[in-house]
Scaffold this motif. Structure first.
Motif, PDB file in Angstrom:
ATOM      1  N   ARG A   1       0.720  -1.255  -0.286  1.00 19.17           N
ATOM      2  CA  ARG A   1      -0.242  -0.475  -0.003  1.00 19.17           C
ATOM      3  C   ARG A   1       0.693   1.091  -0.138  1.00 19.17           C
ATOM      4  O   ARG A   1       2.006   1.726   0.909  1.00 19.17           O
ATOM      5  CB  ARG A   1      -1.249   0.255   1.379  1.00 19.17           C
TER       6      ARG A   1
ATOM      7  N   ALA B   1      -2.870  10.589  -4.653  1.00 19.48           N
ATOM      8  CA  ALA B   1      -3.985  10.377  -4.780  1.00 19.48           C
ATOM      9  C   ALA B   1      -5.024  10.539  -3.847  1.00 19.48           C
ATOM     10  O   ALA B   1      -6.108  10.063  -4.288  1.00 19.48           O
ATOM     11  CB  ALA B   1      -4.078   8.468  -4.537  1.00 19.48           C
TER      12      ALA B   1
ATOM     13  N   VAL C   1      -1.782   0.048 -10.374  1.00 23.32           N
ATOM     14  CA  VAL C   1      -2.191  -0.061  -9.132  1.00 23.32           C
ATOM     15  C   VAL C   1      -3.358  -1.304  -8.919  1.00 23.32           C
ATOM     16  O   VAL C   1      -3.824  -1.941 -10.476  1.00 23.32           O
ATOM     17  CB  VAL C   1      -4.059   1.500  -9.525  1.00 23.32           C
TER      18      VAL C   1
ATOM     19  N   THR D   1      -8.744  -1.072  -6.133  1.00 25.14           N
ATOM     20  CA  THR D   1      -8.033   0.116  -5.003  1.00 25.14           C
ATOM     21  C   THR D   1      -9.335   1.269  -5.662  1.00 25.14           C
ATOM     22  O   THR D   1      -9.723   1.222  -6.904  1.00 25.14           O
ATOM     23  CB  THR D   1      -6.680   0.943  -5.692  1.00 25.14           C
TER      24      THR D   1
ATOM     25  N   ARG E   1      -8.496   4.249 -15.732  1.00 23.14           N
ATOM     26  CA  ARG E   1      -7.593   3.915 -15.271  1.00 23.14           C
ATOM     27  C   ARG E   1      -6.824   3.384 -16.704  1.00 23.14           C
ATOM     28  O   ARG E   1      -7.803   3.199 -17.963  1.00 23.14           O
ATOM     29  CB  ARG E   1      -7.662   2.368 -14.619  1.00 23.14           C
TER      30      ARG E   1
ATOM     31  N   LEU F   1      -4.204   2.532  -0.926  1.00 23.32           N
ATOM     32  CA  LEU F   1      -4.143   2.855  -2.399  1.00 23.32           C
ATOM     33  C   LEU F   1      -3.104   1.937  -2.915  1.00 23.32           C
ATOM     34  O   LEU F   1      -1.703   1.583  -2.353  1.00 23.32           O
ATOM     35  CB  LEU F   1      -3.051   3.598  -2.740  1.00 23.32           C
TER      36      LEU F   1
ATOM     37  N   LEU G   1      -0.907  -1.932  -4.375  1.00 16.91           N
ATOM     38  CA  LEU G   1      -0.618  -2.134  -5.681  1.00 16.91           C
ATOM     39  C   LEU G   1      -0.276  -3.295  -6.313  1.00 16.91           C
ATOM     40  O   LEU G   1      -0.757  -4.183  -4.556  1.00 16.91           O
ATOM     41  CB  LEU G   1       1.378  -1.158  -5.582  1.00 16.91           C
TER      42      LEU G   1
END
Length: 505
Positions: free
Chosen positions: A408, A428, A455, A459, A474, A500, A502
């Motif tokens: 994160r 973000a 990402v 999320t 996205r 967030l 990943l």
């Protein structure tokens, strides 16, 4: 004599008395004095005029309008949950003149400029920890770890941003096992380098940890990073050999292998191969088909890849901030290690695409009429707006902090950011106080190209505030995110449950 009497009042110029209005603004009275006099203005006793009607001694009067206290609308509550305060501007106003000095208004009638406000009840978050894991070293110094996470009511997981950073318990702790002991591990001798005549034999030698009798763990031979840990003398790695004397006068003579070109992983080693006579003189009469190899593949040991900046610090003695290769999940990625001089270094991802593709903004303009969306939602500097939103700001990011355990991004870490104007805005995150008509102007951008990360699909972004609109786009591979968020007033941030998050590409 009665006919000669006159009841009158005195004026300042002609000897009679009068007064100005009793107030400087609003309604008041005027006063005057009366006296009994002869027609020649000689004053006598009032009793001589008792038979006459007595004139008024006062009358109503009006001065200019009085200034009064006025107040603007209450501003937003200072907190998003719990009890806070609201403020407003209070000023003294005179009709027809506008705002005037405050000392012209009655201080006892001044309107309040601060009041208590109550919003939704706050959700309380705290840190939860697991038990310490075993030390990662079987001997000597090592590190043991535990999981630290932010939880809400009922121990429900929440993003770390919701807990107090200064109260976060440590997730790593140094540990010490019994002292390490090392020994030499020798391989089998190779075949003689020459089928006849003088040659060489070689073997692999490595310095390895000795198995500990106090541990029931299975022992795996692991080369040491430093052969100085092993006792002297160093076992020989080469020796001469002679299988038989050569029946002919020309043969291939080989020298010893050089060290492997790589200290870890796959490399190459070389040796000298030459055709000589039985007397050691150079010759060209050897058979090419019998020429021994002059190069061979080699591998001293597997390269050691660490999983955190602290492991790099502890195992290699590194104290310098910089880029290091770490094993993240199943891939080796380049990670920036910061605060390497401290006990607990931090990991950051360098955003290779640059700051212009990684920013967060809370837009500062506010429409005079917040229930419209002019110009089809496009941003115009000449809009009918006020540029006075106190939460506005624009922040660029060069690196972002990454929690390697959860993958994160810690969006509130601003160590490697630059706020161009206004207040710092977390990574973000975007917002505004522009319009209540689904017309967001706040923007954020994420570009992870070149980092080996993307990402995660799960999320999500959540809204905070009033009349909030959230639009997030996205890229197909998940490396780029662009968002527009705002309301009246409001913003969007990564959802508290996942944050967030990943993934490794």
């Amino acid at each position: 004599m009665t006919n000669e009497l006159l009841l009158t009042y005195f004026d300042e110029k002609c000897g009679l008395l009068s007064s100005q209005c009793s107030v400087s603004c609003g309604r008041g009275t005027k006063q005057r004095e009366i006296a009994c006099v002869f027609q020649n203005q000689t004053q006598i006793e009032d009793a001589h005029c008792s038979h006459l009607p007595q004139p008024r001694t006062q009358k109503a009067c009006r001065a200019q309008g009085c200034p009064v206290w006025k107040a603007n609308r209450w501003r937003e509550c200072s907190v998003t949950c719990g009890s806070g305060v609201q403020e407003r501007d209070v000023y003294c106003r005179l009709k027809g003149s506008g705002q005037v000095r405050e000392d012209l208004c009655n201080p006892l009638l001044r309107l309040p400029s601060v009041q208590v406000c109550h919003t939704a009840e706050c959700t309380h978050y705290s840190w939860a920890v697991t038990e310490w894991e075993q030390c990662n070293a079987t001997c000597g110094e090592g590190v043991k770890s535990r999981l630290v996470r932010c939880v809400g009511p009922g121990l429900t997981p929440a993003h770390d941003d919701y807990c107090e950073p200064s109260a976060r318990p440590s997730s790593l702790q140094r540990c010490r096992e019994e002292p390490c002991h090392y020994m030499w591990i020798t391989g089998e001798w190779s075949q003689c380098s020459a089928s006849c005549g003088a040659g060489y034999q070689q073997r692999i030698i490595s310095c390895s940890l000795m198995p500990s009798s106090s541990h029931s763990r299975r022992f795996y031979t692991q080369p040491s990073t430093d052969s100085k840990n092993c006792p002297e003398p160093h076992p020989p790695a080469t020796q001469s050999c002679l299988l038989r004397y050569c029946p002919h006068t020309h043969y291939w003579k080989v020298g010893p292998w050089t060290k492997c070109s790589q200290t870890c992983g796959s490399g190459m080693m070389e040796r000298r191969v030459e055709c000589v006579t039985s007397k050691g003189q150079p010759s060209k009469l050897c058979r090419p088909s019998e020429r021994p190899e002059s190069q061979a593949a080699c591998q001293e040991r597997q390269c050691q890849v660490f999983t955190s900046c602290q492991e790099v610090q502890l195992n290699q003695g590194v104290r310098m901030d910089g880029e290091y290769y770490l094993k993240v999940k199943f891939r080796t990625l380049q990670i920036y290690c910061a605060e390497m001089q401290t006990e607990f270094p931090k990991e950051y991802v360098t955003l290779r695409s640059g700051q212009t593709d990684n920013y967060s903004e809370v837009y500062g303009h506010r429409l005079i009429n917040p229930f419209e969306c002019p110009y089809n939602g496009s941003r115009r500097q000449d809009c009918d707006c006020r540029n006075d939103y106190s939460a506005a700001g624009y922040t660029l990011f060069h690196k972002v902090r990454l929690d390697l355990n959860s993958l994160r991004i810690i969006i509130t870490d601003l160590q490697f950011s630059q706020t161009i104007h206004g207040r710092p805005v977390p990574f973000a995150t975007a917002g505004d106080c522009y319009s209540a008509a689904k017309c967001p102007q706040g923007q954020f951008s994420i570009n992870l190209i070149g980092t080996g990360l993307k990402v995660a699909p799960n999320t999500k972004w959540t809204s905070q505030g009033n009349y909030v609109s959230v639009k997030v786009h996205r890229s197909e591979d998940g490396t780029r995110i662009y968002g527009r968020c705002g309301g009246f007033c409001g913003k969007c941030i990564p959802h508290a449950h996942n944050g967030l998050l990943l993934q490794v590409r």
